[in-house]
Design an enzyme around this catalytic site. Structure first.
Site, mmCIF file in Angstrom:
data_model
loop_
_atom_site.group_PDB
_atom_site.id
_atom_site.type_symbol
_atom_site.label_atom_id
_atom_site.label_comp_id
_atom_site.label_asym_id
_atom_site.label_seq_id
_atom_site.Cartn_x
_atom_site.Cartn_y
_atom_site.Cartn_z
ATOM 1 N N ASN A 33 0.821 -1.224 0.000
ATOM 2 C CA ASN A 33 0.000 0.000 0.000
ATOM 3 C C ASN A 33 0.851 1.268 0.000
ATOM 4 O O ASN A 33 0.331 2.370 0.171
ATOM 5 C CB ASN A 33 -0.951 0.011 1.210
ATOM 6 C CG ASN A 33 -0.205 0.042 2.527
ATOM 7 O OD1 ASN A 33 1.019 -0.051 2.554
ATOM 8 N ND2 ASN A 33 -0.936 0.160 3.629
ATOM 9 N N GLY A 37 6.838 2.113 1.705
ATOM 10 C CA GLY A 37 7.578 1.681 0.512
ATOM 11 C C GLY A 37 7.641 2.798 -0.516
ATOM 12 O O GLY A 37 7.080 3.877 -0.326
ATOM 13 N N VAL A 58 -2.922 -5.046 3.006
ATOM 14 C CA VAL A 58 -3.150 -6.484 3.258
ATOM 15 C C VAL A 58 -3.981 -6.746 4.519
ATOM 16 O O VAL A 58 -4.304 -7.892 4.809
ATOM 17 C CB VAL A 58 -1.831 -7.293 3.323
ATOM 18 C CG1 VAL A 58 -1.117 -7.279 1.993
ATOM 19 C CG2 VAL A 58 -0.925 -6.810 4.454
ATOM 20 N N SER A 77 5.221 -4.316 6.676
ATOM 21 C CA SER A 77 5.218 -3.713 8.013
ATOM 22 C C SER A 77 6.197 -2.554 8.050
ATOM 23 O O SER A 77 7.307 -2.676 7.532
ATOM 24 C CB SER A 77 5.665 -4.726 9.082
ATOM 25 O OG SER A 77 5.885 -4.060 10.322
ATOM 26 N N LYS A 112 -3.523 -20.913 3.267
ATOM 27 C CA LYS A 112 -4.283 -22.155 3.511
ATOM 28 C C LYS A 112 -5.172 -22.477 2.303
ATOM 29 O O LYS A 112 -5.205 -23.617 1.828
ATOM 30 C CB LYS A 112 -5.119 -22.002 4.781
ATOM 31 C CG LYS A 112 -5.889 -23.259 5.094
ATOM 32 C CD LYS A 112 -6.563 -23.198 6.447
ATOM 33 C CE LYS A 112 -7.568 -24.314 6.494
ATOM 34 N NZ LYS A 112 -7.632 -25.079 7.654
ATOM 35 N N ALA A 121 7.921 -12.608 8.015
ATOM 36 C CA ALA A 121 9.133 -11.832 8.310
ATOM 37 C C ALA A 121 9.029 -11.288 9.719
ATOM 38 O O ALA A 121 8.444 -10.232 9.956
ATOM 39 C CB ALA A 121 9.280 -10.694 7.301
ATOM 40 N N TYR A 152 5.430 -2.608 17.899
ATOM 41 C CA TYR A 152 6.105 -3.424 16.871
ATOM 42 C C TYR A 152 6.412 -4.820 17.435
ATOM 43 O O TYR A 152 6.000 -5.831 16.872
ATOM 44 C CB TYR A 152 7.389 -2.708 16.466
ATOM 45 C CG TYR A 152 8.218 -3.367 15.380
ATOM 46 C CD1 TYR A 152 7.783 -3.409 14.056
ATOM 47 C CD2 TYR A 152 9.489 -3.890 15.672
ATOM 48 C CE1 TYR A 152 8.582 -3.973 13.051
ATOM 49 C CE2 TYR A 152 10.284 -4.442 14.682
ATOM 50 C CZ TYR A 152 9.831 -4.487 13.375
ATOM 51 O OH TYR A 152 10.626 -5.046 12.397
ATOM 52 N N THR A 182 19.386 -5.207 8.948
ATOM 53 C CA THR A 182 19.772 -5.377 7.543
ATOM 54 C C THR A 182 19.864 -3.997 6.898
ATOM 55 O O THR A 182 19.124 -3.084 7.279
ATOM 56 C CB THR A 182 18.715 -6.253 6.838
ATOM 57 O OG1 THR A 182 18.665 -7.513 7.513
ATOM 58 C CG2 THR A 182 19.057 -6.491 5.374
HETATM 59 P P1 NAD Z 1 10.072 -1.174 4.613
HETATM 60 O O1 NAD Z 1 9.285 -0.180 5.392
HETATM 61 O O2 NAD Z 1 11.065 -0.660 3.637
HETATM 62 O O3 NAD Z 1 9.101 -2.163 3.840
HETATM 63 C C1 NAD Z 1 7.845 -2.533 4.335
HETATM 64 C C2 NAD Z 1 6.845 -2.491 3.189
HETATM 65 O O4 NAD Z 1 5.554 -2.908 3.690
HETATM 66 C C3 NAD Z 1 6.637 -1.082 2.610
HETATM 67 O O5 NAD Z 1 6.753 -1.123 1.206
HETATM 68 C C4 NAD Z 1 5.224 -0.694 3.037
HETATM 69 O O6 NAD Z 1 4.601 0.196 2.151
HETATM 70 C C5 NAD Z 1 4.559 -2.065 3.107
HETATM 71 N N1 NAD Z 1 3.365 -2.105 3.973
HETATM 72 C C6 NAD Z 1 3.250 -1.689 5.252
HETATM 73 N N2 NAD Z 1 1.995 -1.910 5.709
HETATM 74 C C7 NAD Z 1 1.304 -2.481 4.682
HETATM 75 C C8 NAD Z 1 -0.036 -2.944 4.530
HETATM 76 N N3 NAD Z 1 -0.934 -2.859 5.533
HETATM 77 N N4 NAD Z 1 -0.398 -3.479 3.352
HETATM 78 C C9 NAD Z 1 0.494 -3.590 2.321
HETATM 79 N N5 NAD Z 1 1.780 -3.161 2.412
HETATM 80 C C10 NAD Z 1 2.184 -2.614 3.580
HETATM 81 O O7 NAD Z 1 10.770 -2.132 5.693
HETATM 82 P P2 NAD Z 1 11.904 -3.247 5.502
HETATM 83 O O8 NAD Z 1 13.094 -2.788 6.247
HETATM 84 O O9 NAD Z 1 12.024 -3.609 4.080
HETATM 85 O O10 NAD Z 1 11.270 -4.448 6.326
HETATM 86 C C11 NAD Z 1 10.560 -5.483 5.676
HETATM 87 C C12 NAD Z 1 10.130 -6.518 6.711
HETATM 88 O O11 NAD Z 1 11.278 -7.055 7.371
HETATM 89 C C13 NAD Z 1 9.233 -5.957 7.813
HETATM 90 O O12 NAD Z 1 8.255 -6.896 8.146
HETATM 91 C C14 NAD Z 1 10.183 -5.751 8.963
HETATM 92 O O13 NAD Z 1 9.518 -5.827 10.204
HETATM 93 C C15 NAD Z 1 11.158 -6.895 8.774
HETATM 94 N N6 NAD Z 1 12.465 -6.624 9.378
HETATM 95 C C16 NAD Z 1 13.314 -5.743 8.794
HETATM 96 C C17 NAD Z 1 14.555 -5.493 9.382
HETATM 97 C C18 NAD Z 1 15.560 -4.550 8.764
HETATM 98 O O14 NAD Z 1 16.662 -4.401 9.316
HETATM 99 N N7 NAD Z 1 15.281 -3.927 7.647
HETATM 100 C C19 NAD Z 1 14.899 -6.126 10.583
HETATM 101 C C20 NAD Z 1 13.967 -6.996 11.152
HETATM 102 C C21 NAD Z 1 12.760 -7.247 10.529
#
Ligand code: NAD
Ligand code: UDP
Length: 318
Positions: A33, A37, A58, A77, A112, A121, A152, A182
């Site tokens: 959404n 992003g 989602v 997220s 499912k 994730a 979170y 990351t």
């Molecule tokens: P990010 O914010 O760049 O990407 C998250 C994406 O999810 C975005 O594009 C956002 O628009 C989309 N999004 C959020 N809510 C949404 C919804 N309701 N419906 C559809 N899309 C939605 O973050 P990231 O760093 O790429 O992280 C990706 C995943 O990895 C996340 O779940 C995060 O918790 C997990 N994670 C990331 C790290 C890190 O270091 N980057 C560490 C631990 C966990």
């Protein structure tokens, strides 16, 4: 050809995951959404006919006309903990809680229905401010259920609970990946996680804002290494029910990262101890990755300076 859904595919990690899966010849459906992003992360992918972008939340029903789904990678997220950022999980608290709970439930139901593999994730944050070091998957964490990071951490923990339940009792081929810090290209410059702030400050010659005394530690994984692990875990036939840490094991203090980045960018910036350590900010964090090594023979292999150099080049190019 496999059909794979990536939620959060326009985000930092998700966009790299979509790109890698496309290289393998899969049909990728990115559902995002654009809350945190960016369209620019997927602009090149949109030219590929095997890439479909659905702009949707989602946590709500959305149109999806497919007759099969082989796997779902649920990454959607917000992820930044920095309270100075307008896209942090503090600023987007409700959205963060809902996408990791309601959104996870919706995606598990979809998995499912189509007998698809499912990957959630999750995050090292589910260990909270850990009392054991390094963190193994069996460690149950030191987490506040009401503190500032709980929107979170606890949402991710419940997302794990849902994923484990659907794996155990609902016959979904589900697995949980706990991602540790990351970094890499496609991070947003206003996201304000440590590595972004430090690189942008160093490039601008501004003070590097170290919080607390800077002795808190992190281990940083380059995004390409992480994505390789996600794909191995997400598509593996034999990992139903597994819970796996993915992250780097080279540990440095935050102050050391500031010094490394100043050196790498030839910057004149000074380190400024700008504010107190945020509440519940983990003091030490480093994954035990022996399970990933045993299960999928995975370990990160991008040297820190090489990954940082690529990230610096990305931010310079913006
Ligand atoms: P990010 O914010 O760049 O990407 C998250 C994406 O999810 C975005 O594009 C956002 O628009 C989309 N999004 C959020 N809510 C949404 C919804 N309701 N419906 C559809 N899309 C939605 O973050 P990231 O760093 O790429 O992280 C990706 C995943 O990895 C996340 O779940 C995060 O918790 C997990 N994670 C990331 C790290 C890190 O270091 N980057 C560490 C631990 C966990
Ligand atoms: N941090 C810092 N200065 C900044 C941004 C972050 O000192 O400008 C610290 C933060 O307090 C934490 C570490 O760097 O101790 C990593 O923070 P990040 O936001 O990358 O994510 P976290 O690992 O806390 O989830």
């Amino acid at each position: 050809m496999r059909t794979i859904i990536v939620t959060g595919g326009a985000g930092f990690i998700g966009s790299h995951l979509c790109a890698k899966l496309l290289e393998k010849g899969d049909h990728i459906i990115c559902v995002d959404n654009l809350l945190t992003g960016q369209n620019q992360n997927i602009a090149a992918l949109k030219k590929n006919q095997q890439f479909t972008f659905i702009e949707a939340d989602v946590t709500k029903p959305f149109d999806l006309s497919v007759d099969k789904i082989d796997a779902i990678f649920h990454l959607a997220s917000p992820a930044s903990p920095n309270h100075h950022s307008k896209i942090s999980y503090h600023a987007l608290a409700m959205e963060t809680m809902m996408v990791n709970t309601v959104g996870t439930l919706q995606m598990l139901r979809l998995a499912k229905k189509f007998a698809a593999k499912f990957l959630f994730a999750s995050t090292s944050e589910i260990y909270g401010d850990p009392l054991v070091h390094p963190q193994q998957e069996d460690y149950q964490g030191n987490v506040s259920s009401t503190g500032p990071r709980s929107v979170y951490d606890e949402a991710k923990r419940f997302g794990e609970t849902l994923t484990a339940y659907f794996g155990r009792d609902q016959e979904v081929d589900a697995r949980i990946v706990r991602i540790f810090n990351t970094y890499g290209p496609n991070m947003r410059s206003d996201d304000k996680r440590m590595i972004i702030n430090f690189i942008l400050q160093a490039l601008a010659g501004e003070p590097i804002t170290v919080y607390g005394d800077g002795n808190q530690t992190r281990s940083l994984c380059y995004v390409d290494d992480l994505v390789a692990g996600l794909i191995s875990l997400g598509l593996n036939e034999e990992l139903k029910g597994s819970i796996v840490n993915l992250g780097a094991i080279e540990e440095h203090s935050v102050k050391e990262y500031a010094e490394i980045i100043i050196k790498l960018t030839n910057s004149n910036s000074n380190i400024e101890f700008s504010e107190e350590l945020p509440k519940d900010d983990p003091v030490r964090r480093k994954p035990d990755i022996s399970r990933a090594k045993n299960l999928i023979d995975w370990s990160p292999n991008t040297p820190l300076t090489q990954g940082l150099q690529k990230t610096v080049e990305y931010f310079k190019s913006l």
